[in-house]
Design a protein around this motif. Structure first.
Motif, PDB file in Angstrom:
ATOM      1  N   ILE A  22       0.835  -1.199   0.000  1.00 51.78           N
ATOM      2  CA  ILE A  22       0.000   0.000   0.000  1.00 51.78           C
ATOM      3  C   ILE A  22       0.869   1.247   0.000  1.00 51.78           C
ATOM      4  N   TYR A  23       1.935   1.228   0.762  1.00 49.53           N
ATOM      5  CA  TYR A  23       2.850   2.372   0.790  1.00 49.53           C
ATOM      6  C   TYR A  23       3.477   2.597  -0.584  1.00 49.53           C
ATOM      7  N   ALA A  24       3.895   1.513  -1.244  1.00 44.77           N
ATOM      8  CA  ALA A  24       4.521   1.641  -2.556  1.00 44.77           C
ATOM      9  C   ALA A  24       3.533   2.134  -3.609  1.00 44.77           C
ATOM     10  N   SER A  25       2.277   1.695  -3.531  1.00 41.34           N
ATOM     11  CA  SER A  25       1.291   2.143  -4.511  1.00 41.34           C
ATOM     12  C   SER A  25       0.897   3.605  -4.312  1.00 41.34           C
ATOM     13  N   GLU A  26       1.014   4.107  -3.088  1.00 36.73           N
ATOM     14  CA  GLU A  26       0.616   5.484  -2.809  1.00 36.73           C
ATOM     15  C   GLU A  26       1.763   6.470  -3.006  1.00 36.73           C
ATOM     16  N   PHE A  27       2.958   6.099  -2.564  1.00 38.45           N
ATOM     17  CA  PHE A  27       4.091   7.025  -2.603  1.00 38.45           C
ATOM     18  C   PHE A  27       5.242   6.539  -3.475  1.00 38.45           C
ATOM     19  N   GLY A  28       5.107   5.375  -4.120  1.00 30.88           N
ATOM     20  CA  GLY A  28       6.205   4.829  -4.888  1.00 30.88           C
ATOM     21  C   GLY A  28       7.080   3.931  -4.029  1.00 30.88           C
ATOM     22  N   SER A  29       7.886   3.135  -4.708  1.00 31.49           N
ATOM     23  CA  SER A  29       8.756   2.205  -3.979  1.00 31.49           C
ATOM     24  C   SER A  29       9.770   2.978  -3.149  1.00 31.49           C
ATOM     25  N   PRO A  30       9.885   2.674  -1.875  1.00 33.67           N
ATOM     26  CA  PRO A  30      10.861   3.397  -1.043  1.00 33.67           C
ATOM     27  C   PRO A  30      12.282   3.045  -1.444  1.00 33.67           C
ATOM     28  N   GLU A  31      13.115   4.059  -1.518  1.00 34.49           N
ATOM     29  CA  GLU A  31      14.514   3.858  -1.878  1.00 34.49           C
ATOM     30  C   GLU A  31      15.312   3.494  -0.626  1.00 34.49           C
ATOM     31  N   TRP A  32      16.165   2.499  -0.798  1.00 35.27           N
ATOM     32  CA  TRP A  32      17.009   2.085   0.320  1.00 35.27           C
ATOM     33  C   TRP A  32      18.352   2.769   0.186  1.00 35.27           C
ATOM     34  N   LYS A  33      18.729   3.564   1.184  1.00 38.75           N
ATOM     35  CA  LYS A  33      19.986   4.284   1.183  1.00 38.75           C
ATOM     36  C   LYS A  33      20.784   3.842   2.396  1.00 38.75           C
ATOM     37  N   PRO A  34      21.934   3.211   2.151  1.00 32.85           N
ATOM     38  CA  PRO A  34      22.751   2.767   3.301  1.00 32.85           C
ATOM     39  C   PRO A  34      23.336   3.952   4.043  1.00 32.85           C
ATOM     40  N   LYS A  35      23.391   3.848   5.345  1.00 33.37           N
ATOM     41  CA  LYS A  35      23.965   4.877   6.199  1.00 33.37           C
ATOM     42  C   LYS A  35      25.201   4.311   6.884  1.00 33.37           C
ATOM     43  N   LEU A  36      26.307   5.018   6.730  1.00 37.86           N
ATOM     44  CA  LEU A  36      27.541   4.599   7.353  1.00 37.86           C
ATOM     45  C   LEU A  36      27.512   4.969   8.825  1.00 37.86           C
ATOM     46  N   ALA A  37      27.793   4.028   9.656  1.00 38.92           N
ATOM     47  CA  ALA A  37      27.774   4.255  11.101  1.00 38.92           C
ATOM     48  C   ALA A  37      28.849   3.386  11.726  1.00 38.92           C
ATOM     49  N   PRO A  38      29.421   3.824  12.830  1.00 40.13           N
ATOM     50  CA  PRO A  38      30.423   2.999  13.500  1.00 40.13           C
ATOM     51  C   PRO A  38      29.795   1.751  14.085  1.00 40.13           C
ATOM     52  N   PRO A  39      30.548   0.654  14.149  1.00 43.25           N
ATOM     53  CA  PRO A  39      29.984  -0.586  14.715  1.00 43.25           C
ATOM     54  C   PRO A  39      29.606  -0.390  16.169  1.00 43.25           C
ATOM     55  N   PRO A  40      28.434  -0.864  16.565  1.00 43.75           N
ATOM     56  CA  PRO A  40      28.003  -0.666  17.954  1.00 43.75           C
ATOM     57  C   PRO A  40      28.814  -1.515  18.913  1.00 43.75           C
ATOM     58  N   SER A  41      28.922  -1.004  20.104  1.00 41.82           N
ATOM     59  CA  SER A  41      29.611  -1.745  21.149  1.00 41.82           C
ATOM     60  C   SER A  41      28.736  -2.886  21.634  1.00 41.82           C
ATOM     61  N   PRO A  42      29.298  -3.894  22.266  1.00 40.16           N
ATOM     62  CA  PRO A  42      28.467  -5.014  22.763  1.00 40.16           C
ATOM     63  C   PRO A  42      27.386  -4.568  23.726  1.00 40.16           C
ATOM     64  N   ALA A  43      27.692  -3.554  24.557  1.00 36.39           N
ATOM     65  CA  ALA A  43      26.671  -3.084  25.508  1.00 36.39           C
ATOM     66  C   ALA A  43      25.516  -2.414  24.786  1.00 36.39           C
ATOM     67  N   THR A  44      25.855  -1.620  23.724  1.00 38.63           N
ATOM     68  CA  THR A  44      24.799  -0.948  22.957  1.00 38.63           C
ATOM     69  C   THR A  44      23.985  -1.938  22.159  1.00 38.63           C
ATOM     70  N   ALA A  45      24.669  -2.940  21.592  1.00 40.49           N
ATOM     71  CA  ALA A  45      23.950  -3.940  20.798  1.00 40.49           C
ATOM     72  C   ALA A  45      22.996  -4.748  21.652  1.00 40.49           C
ATOM     73  N   ALA A  46      23.335  -4.952  22.913  1.00 36.52           N
ATOM     74  CA  ALA A  46      22.446  -5.720  23.785  1.00 36.52           C
ATOM     75  C   ALA A  46      21.181  -4.959  24.112  1.00 36.52           C
ATOM     76  N   LYS A  47      21.274  -3.604  24.115  1.00 36.50           N
ATOM     77  CA  LYS A  47      20.106  -2.795  24.453  1.00 36.50           C
ATOM     78  C   LYS A  47      19.168  -2.601  23.278  1.00 36.50           C
ATOM     79  N   GLU A  48      19.656  -2.813  22.038  1.00 34.38           N
ATOM     80  CA  GLU A  48      18.827  -2.592  20.870  1.00 34.38           C
ATOM     81  C   GLU A  48      17.707  -3.618  20.820  1.00 34.38           C
ATOM     82  N   GLU A  49      16.525  -3.154  20.466  1.00 32.35           N
ATOM     83  CA  GLU A  49      15.348  -4.013  20.378  1.00 32.35           C
ATOM     84  C   GLU A  49      15.035  -4.302  18.921  1.00 32.35           C
TER      85      GLU A  49
END
Length: 513
Positions: free
Chosen positions: A129-156
């Motif tokens: 439905i989103y693609a038919s209304e607004f077009g196919s969403p473009e995927w743009k990679p974002k460069l980010a530093p690798p998360p620390s183990p403590a941060t990765a554990a908190k991510e949901e």
């Protein structure tokens, strides 16, 4: 929208009618097979072994791991029930069918059952439905530093229904961008958007009145009429004598879009934005005038029309300033009004009197039908400071300058109409003030009911009854002095002063006066 749902259920019913399940087939289905134990009673299915159950779950999860939670809904259905017709359709088929529906139809289908609620909120359907209304969403990679183990554990993990939320968020942003673009052009006199009335009408905005009684019961009323002026709108509600004036403890005014009200069965399901709230127990009710049928009571920013014979409320009137009215009517919550963002100008340290000059005032007196007085005053400066009340005075109609005095044609009266009855209450109207700073930006905007009461004569230039019209607020005060000319049968304004709170000036201009 409704046609899509209708075609879906009609085709589904026709398929069931072409392949009906007879009673003999139901008996054959419930009859134990050659590999089943004879001890299993008829009408009950044989319980799967652990190996068979694991094989069954892996087969259902193989087509899409995201749909694994749906198998539990089929397992909980009662076998042999005539209502269990969807069990014969695979999940892929149901999702394919729902993918042809629009957003409104999916919302309605989601209320059919728990199974349809999960299917109708699936990301696969909403992504299409989103693609038919607004077009196919473009995927743009974002460069980010690798998360620390403590941060990765908190991510949901990403929550289900993300594409549905994204769709409605995009729809809201698209609607908001459209009316914000229409509000960019401002009036040169008031610095208010010129298209405020057009935007409100295009959004099908209305204002709802809620009267809360001492018992806790709430009565809601739709607006009877709304009259727009260049800097305000007067909204009226007819109460038809439903409530006694002394039984009301609070008055609320909400902004409501009519489209949202029609999309639900009950108007109470629509989103409401609190615009005005007044407590009749703490705020005083001041009688401002009466005619043969009606008595008008004044609350802060609210006028109540009460039948003199029964003390029941006949109508309610408020005047709303157009400054940020679209945002206040749409972006607030039912419990908290929209907070207008503060945009103070940059401080000018080279000017020792920065914030004390360069003001512009647009002043209007009006009732619910027409304007009584219109004035536009430029390049105003603070003449004096009242140290006791901490007010800065802006005087633009002086008592000693006869050239500035103004006649008010037609008198000052509030016209009212309730059903087939109508009348006029003398010496009562609405005042709308728009005070602009040195950069021609709205600094103090107010629109409220006022009344003219008799006062002591202070001018020897005119003979007649003298009146005083004033408005008081924490941000400032407005004082107008008038005299009634008996021969001309008109009011004459011989003094008009606006006082602004020093604290408001200091906060806006970053000064310490």
């Amino acid at each position: 929208m409704a046609a899509g749902r209708g075609r879906f259920f009609q085709s589904f019913l026709e398929g069931l009618q072409r392949n009906p399940v007879t009673e003999q087939q139901m008996r054959e289905r419930n009859r134990p097979g050659p590999n089943e134990s004879a001890s299993v009673p008829r009408g009950r299915s044989r319980k799967k072994t652990a190996t068979e159950q694991q094989s069954f779950d892996s087969e259902n999860q193989s087509f899409h791991p995201h749909y694994s939670f749906l198998t539990g809904d089929f397992a909980q259905m009662k076998l042999g029930s005539e209502e269990n017709l969807l069990q014969r359709l695979p999940l892929e088929v149901l999702l394919k069918i729902l993918s042809y529906l629009d957003a409104s139809s999916l919302i309605c289908v989601s209320h059919v059952s728990k199974l349809f609620h999960r299917l109708a909120n699936d990301d696969f359907v909403w992504r299409n439905i989103y693609a038919s209304e607004f077009g196919s969403p473009e995927w743009k990679p974002k460069l980010a530093p690798p998360p620390s183990p403590a941060t990765a554990a908190k991510e949901e993990p990403c929550s289900a229904g993300g594409w549905k939320k994204k769709f409605f968020r995009r729809m809201g942003e698209q609607d908001m961008d459209k009316w914000k673009k229409d509000l960019r052009t401002v009036c040169p006199h008031t610095s208010l958007p010129q298209q405020t009335e057009a935007v409100l009408r295009n959004l099908k905005m209305s204002w709802e009145l809620a009267l809360v009684e001492r018992s806790g019961q709430e009565t809601r009323l739709d607006q009877s009429r709304a009259t727009f002026f260049e800097s305000s709108v007067v909204v009226c509600w007819s109460c038809s004598g439903l409530l006694h004036v002394h039984s009301i403890c609070s008055i609320h005014v909400y902004g409501v879009r009519k489209e949202a009200m029609r999309s639900c069965r009950s108007p109470r399901a629509a989103w409401r934005s609190l615009v005005l709230r007044r407590d009749t127990l703490s705020d005083p009710q001041t009688p401002v005038g009466a005619d043969g049928l009606m008595e008008v009571l004044l609350l802060p920013d609210v006028l109540l029309g009460v039948w003199r014979s029964s003390s029941r409320v006949a109508f309610v009137m408020v005047s709303l300033h157009l400054h940020r009215l679209v945002e206040r009517s749409l972006l607030g919550s039912p419990a908290c009004p929209y907070s207008v963002p503060v945009d103070p100008p940059s401080a000018d340290h080279s000017d020792p009197e920065f914030g004390l000059h360069g003001y512009t005032v647009h002043f209007v007196l009006h009732n619910a039908n027409f304007k009584i007085m219109l004035g536009h005053f430029r390049q105003l400066s603070c003449g004096s400071v009242e140290k006791q009340r901490r007010l800065l005075e802006l005087r633009f109609i002086s008592r000693t300058d006869l050239s500035e005095h103004r006649l008010l044609p037609g008198g000052i009266r509030l016209l009212w109409k309730c059903g087939e009855l109508q009348g006029a209450v003398e010496n009562c109207c609405f005042m709308t003030l728009t005070l602009l700073d040195i950069h021609q930006k709205p600094f103090w905007c107010v629109s409220a009911p006022v009344t003219a009461r008799m006062s002591k004569a202070e001018s020897s230039y005119y003979s007649g009854d003298h009146f005083l019209m004033e408005y008081q607020h924490a941000d400032g005060e407005v004082e107008m002095k008038l005299v009634w000319l008996k021969e001309q049968k008109q009011f004459l304004v011989h003094s008009l002063v606006v006082c602004v709170a020093v604290d408001k000036v200091n906060q806006h201009f970053s000064r310490e006066y």
